[in-house]
Scaffold this active site. Structure first.
Site, PDB file in Angstrom:
ATOM      1  N   HIS A 155       0.878  -1.062  -0.090  1.00 56.55           N
ATOM      2  CA  HIS A 155      -0.010   0.131  -0.045  1.00 56.55           C
ATOM      3  C   HIS A 155       0.705   1.253  -0.068  1.00 56.55           C
ATOM      4  CE1 HIS A 155      -3.737   1.873   0.937  1.00 56.55           C
ATOM      5  NE2 HIS A 155      -3.011   3.086   1.202  1.00 56.55           N
ATOM      6  N   CYS A 156       0.772   2.155  -1.063  1.00 57.00           N
ATOM      7  CA  CYS A 156       1.734   3.150  -1.254  1.00 57.00           C
ATOM      8  C   CYS A 156       0.862   4.483  -0.846  1.00 57.00           C
ATOM      9  CB  CYS A 156       2.118   3.273  -2.679  1.00 57.00           C
ATOM     10  SG  CYS A 156       3.052   4.701  -3.010  1.00 57.00           S
TER      11      CYS A 156
END
Length: 308
Positions: A155-156
């Site tokens: 998850h960025c």
């Protein structure tokens, strides 16, 4: 010890909740860096240099054309990652073997626990108790998004989204064009940065000089950091693995999805080289490559019967 463990779990949950709220802030931060860079390169330094004549004008024209081309590709790739769903598990998804048998009814936890193990590896089909559904191969649950993501990489916070099967290529292109753009800006502003430490008088207002200095420092920092991420993800693509899988398979001597560098590359970028450097796929690749949909992945023959 038990109390500290509970506190840690609570803090992790609050951290995931905080990440959900970063949304527009991170997008505005990215656009802010782009704005500062654009002002320093185009409006302050190389835009006015177009009127100087001679070699300076040609150099400025070259820098501006390359800068705008890379900027367009950077923003196109960035918003493709932000706006593209990374891939979610279809409702009532079942493994292909169950679909062939006509077993399409959803499973509950008790039914799942009674499923027979694979006769070769004695491994059960994976089940997500948080989503209450079966998990396709290479699928993982994201605590920030609160759902399972197909071929989840991570998850960025910068793209305010999970990076998964359907937008991993776009993320790689975002890293690629960000590195090229920030490197170009760093090199083009380097003479102006060096001038700050010279004894001569520097043309420009305090505001434009400060913007140039800030743009150089920001782009140098991003170029160095993104280069590290880009190298890491190139190695992951070459091995047909993800960040999560690379961590999970540290004790595994062989990787079932490693088909060779060429095929591994095609699993992410497709086979049509006209589309390799743009955040899109050809219709033919989408139609004939199930891996691009995130549900089916070819594996080595000696692994085919080992895991769903």
């Amino acid at each position: 010890m038990h109390r500290s463990g509970a506190t840690m779990a609570w803090n992790v949950f609050k951290f995931c909740t905080a990440l959900r709220g970063l949304g527009s802030i991170m997008i505005l931060l990215v656009l802010g860096v782009v704005g500062v860079t654009y002002y320093a390169v185009v409006l302050t330094n190389y835009g006015p240099a177009l009127y100087d004549g001679g070699l300076d004008s040609l150099t400025a024209l070259f820098v501006l054309i390359l800068f705008h081309c890379l900027l367009v590709m950077l923003l196109w790739s960035y918003f493709s990652v932000v706006l593209t769903d990374p891939g979610s598990v279809p409702p009532n998804w079942r493994p292909a073997i169950d679909e062939e048998r006509g077993e399409a009814d959803p499973l509950n936890v008790l039914e799942f626990n009674n499923l027979p193990a694979d006769p070769v590896t004695n491994q059960r089909i994976r089940f997500c108790r948080k989503c209450n559904q079966l998990k396709p191969p290479r699928c993982h649950h994201c605590s920030v998004c609160g759902r399972c993501v197909l071929k989840m990489d991570h998850h960025c916070v910068w793209v305010v989204n999970c990076v998964g099967a359907l937008n991993y290529k776009y993320f790689l292109l975002f890293l690629f064009y960000t590195f090229l753009e920030t490197s170009l800006v760093t090199l083009s502003l380097l003479p102006h940065f060096i001038a700050f430490f010279s004894d001569g008088e520097i043309p420009g207002t305090p505001g434009t000089l400060a913007t140039t200095f800030l743009a150089f420092v920001l782009n140098l920092a991003f170029a160095l950091s993104v280069m590290g991420f880009l190298i890491m993800h190139i190695s992951l693509v070459a091995a047909n693995t993800t960040t999560i899988e690379a961590y999970e398979k540290k004790t595994t001597p062989k990787w079932r999805y490693d088909l060779g560098r060429k095929k591994n590359f095609e699993q992410v970028f497709g086979t049509d080289n006209w589309y390799w450097f743009v955040p899109a796929y050809s219709e033919e690749d989408i139609r004939r490559m199930p891996a691009l949909q995130g549900l089916q992945y070819p594996s080595k023959p000696d692994f085919d019967s080992q895991e769903f």
